[in-house]
Write a protein that holds these residues in place. Sequence first.
Motif, PDB file in Angstrom:
ATOM      1  N   ILE A 113       0.544  -1.343  -0.098  1.00  0.00           N
ATOM      2  CA  ILE A 113       0.142   0.159   0.036  1.00  0.00           C
ATOM      3  C   ILE A 113       0.853   0.984   0.101  1.00  0.00           C
ATOM      4  N   PHE A 114       0.621   2.195  -0.582  1.00  0.00           N
ATOM      5  CA  PHE A 114       1.443   3.089  -1.392  1.00  0.00           C
ATOM      6  C   PHE A 114       0.732   4.706  -1.478  1.00  0.00           C
ATOM      7  N   VAL A 115       1.685   5.535  -1.228  1.00  0.00           N
ATOM      8  CA  VAL A 115       1.187   6.695  -1.217  1.00  0.00           C
ATOM      9  C   VAL A 115       1.774   7.908  -2.568  1.00  0.00           C
ATOM     10  N   VAL A 116       1.032   7.908  -3.640  1.00  0.00           N
ATOM     11  CA  VAL A 116       1.156   8.832  -4.755  1.00  0.00           C
ATOM     12  C   VAL A 116       0.643  10.233  -4.625  1.00  0.00           C
ATOM     13  N   TYR A 117       1.667  10.852  -4.792  1.00  0.00           N
ATOM     14  CA  TYR A 117       1.459  11.969  -5.368  1.00  0.00           C
ATOM     15  C   TYR A 117       2.099  12.830  -6.007  1.00  0.00           C
ATOM     16  N   MET A 118       0.964  13.617  -7.074  1.00  0.00           N
ATOM     17  CA  MET A 118       1.596  14.921  -8.216  1.00  0.00           C
ATOM     18  C   MET A 118       1.281  15.972  -8.127  1.00  0.00           C
ATOM     19  N   PRO A 119       2.211  17.156  -8.376  1.00  0.00           N
ATOM     20  CA  PRO A 119       1.539  18.315  -8.099  1.00  0.00           C
ATOM     21  C   PRO A 119       1.107  18.668  -9.816  1.00  0.00           C
ATOM     22  N   GLU A 135      -1.269  11.919 -15.559  1.00  0.00           N
ATOM     23  CA  GLU A 135      -0.610  13.417 -15.904  1.00  0.00           C
ATOM     24  C   GLU A 135      -1.822  13.725 -15.236  1.00  0.00           C
ATOM     25  N   THR A 136      -1.760  15.303 -14.553  1.00  0.00           N
ATOM     26  CA  THR A 136      -1.784  16.264 -13.913  1.00  0.00           C
ATOM     27  C   THR A 136      -2.433  17.015 -15.044  1.00  0.00           C
ATOM     28  N   GLU A 137      -3.372  18.174 -14.495  1.00  0.00           N
ATOM     29  CA  GLU A 137      -3.665  18.819 -15.602  1.00  0.00           C
ATOM     30  C   GLU A 137      -3.438  20.483 -14.469  1.00  0.00           C
ATOM     31  N   ASP A 138      -5.046  21.423 -14.264  1.00  0.00           N
ATOM     32  CA  ASP A 138      -4.919  21.615 -14.084  1.00  0.00           C
ATOM     33  C   ASP A 138      -4.496  21.738 -11.958  1.00  0.00           C
ATOM     34  N   HIS A 139      -5.435  20.492 -11.901  1.00  0.00           N
ATOM     35  CA  HIS A 139      -5.048  20.220 -10.619  1.00  0.00           C
ATOM     36  C   HIS A 139      -4.073  18.925  -9.410  1.00  0.00           C
ATOM     37  N   PRO A 140      -3.730  19.776  -8.802  1.00  0.00           N
ATOM     38  CA  PRO A 140      -2.961  17.942  -8.170  1.00  0.00           C
ATOM     39  C   PRO A 140      -3.686  16.808  -7.768  1.00  0.00           C
ATOM     40  N   VAL A 141      -2.899  15.603  -7.622  1.00  0.00           N
ATOM     41  CA  VAL A 141      -3.293  14.630  -7.082  1.00  0.00           C
ATOM     42  C   VAL A 141      -3.265  14.368  -5.929  1.00  0.00           C
ATOM     43  N   LEU A 142      -4.038  13.458  -5.090  1.00  0.00           N
ATOM     44  CA  LEU A 142      -3.217  12.054  -4.156  1.00  0.00           C
ATOM     45  C   LEU A 142      -3.770  11.070  -4.144  1.00  0.00           C
ATOM     46  N   CYS A 143      -3.330  10.168  -4.276  1.00  0.00           N
ATOM     47  CA  CYS A 143      -4.077   8.721  -4.314  1.00  0.00           C
ATOM     48  C   CYS A 143      -3.634   7.803  -3.649  1.00  0.00           C
ATOM     49  N   LEU A 144      -4.080   6.705  -3.378  1.00  0.00           N
ATOM     50  CA  LEU A 144      -3.639   5.663  -2.089  1.00  0.00           C
ATOM     51  C   LEU A 144      -4.229   5.008  -2.718  1.00  0.00           C
ATOM     52  N   VAL A 145      -2.366   3.747  -3.033  1.00  0.00           N
ATOM     53  CA  VAL A 145      -1.663   3.093  -4.375  1.00  0.00           C
ATOM     54  C   VAL A 145      -2.288   1.383  -3.329  1.00  0.00           C
TER      55      VAL A 145
END
Length: 199
Positions: A113-119, A171-181
Motif C-alpha cells: 500500500i502506497f501513497v502517490v502525490y503529483m502536483p 497526467e495532472t492538468e490544472d489540479h494536483p492529485v493525492l492517491c492511495l495505491v
Amino acid sequence: MGHTGGYEALLQRVREIYGAQPALQAFAPFPNDLAPQAVTPRLRAPYALLRAETKLASRAFADLHAAIIAAGPEMLWRETYPEGHPETAFMERWGCFSIVGEGGPFASRQVRIFVVYMPARLYYPWHTHPAEEQYLVIAGQARFKRQGRQDEILSEGQVMEHESQEAHAIETEDHPVLCLVTWRSHLNTPPVLVPDTQA
Ligand code: FE
C-alpha cells in the motif's frame, strides 16, 4: 515491538477507508498479517510541494490527507525509478512512499500500500509492472491513461485498476492529485518505464 504515533495513525486511517470502501475490499482485503518494521526516513522534494498545496482538499478522506502530511517527514520517499536521466526528470516532483511494504513502516506478504502525490501539470510516463494495481483518488484530480483504452479523468473517491503488465500513465492538468495505491500480486517486482504506446 510496535510503532507509536504517526505510523499507527496513518495505518488506522487506511484501515478505516478500506472498511468504508467496498471497491477496495473487493480488490484486496485489508491485510491481516501486518508486522511493524523499521523505517529509514528519507525526505524528498515532493513532500514540500505537497505541504504547500493550497488547491488540494479532500472531503471524504481529509483525515488520511492530514495523516499523510503529519507522517511525511518520517517516511521513506521512494526513488522508484533511477534518477538523473531525462526520462525520469518527472521524479523531481513525483512523490511516493510505502505504508505497507518495502521501505514502509509495516510489512505484509499480501499487499503493498502506497501513497502517490503529483502536483499540477506533471506527466508520469508510461510504465508497466507485473503487480495488479488499484488507485483510489484521495484528493484532487488526474487523467489516467491505459494502453488501448479511453483516458479517464478521476477525482476524489474514484478508483482505477491496472491489470498485470498493462501499460499505464498518469497526467495532472490544472489540479494536483493525492492517491492511495494497492498492489495485490508480484509485490517485489518494481515498475519499469516503457515507450509511449499511444503515439
Ligand atoms: Fe502503476
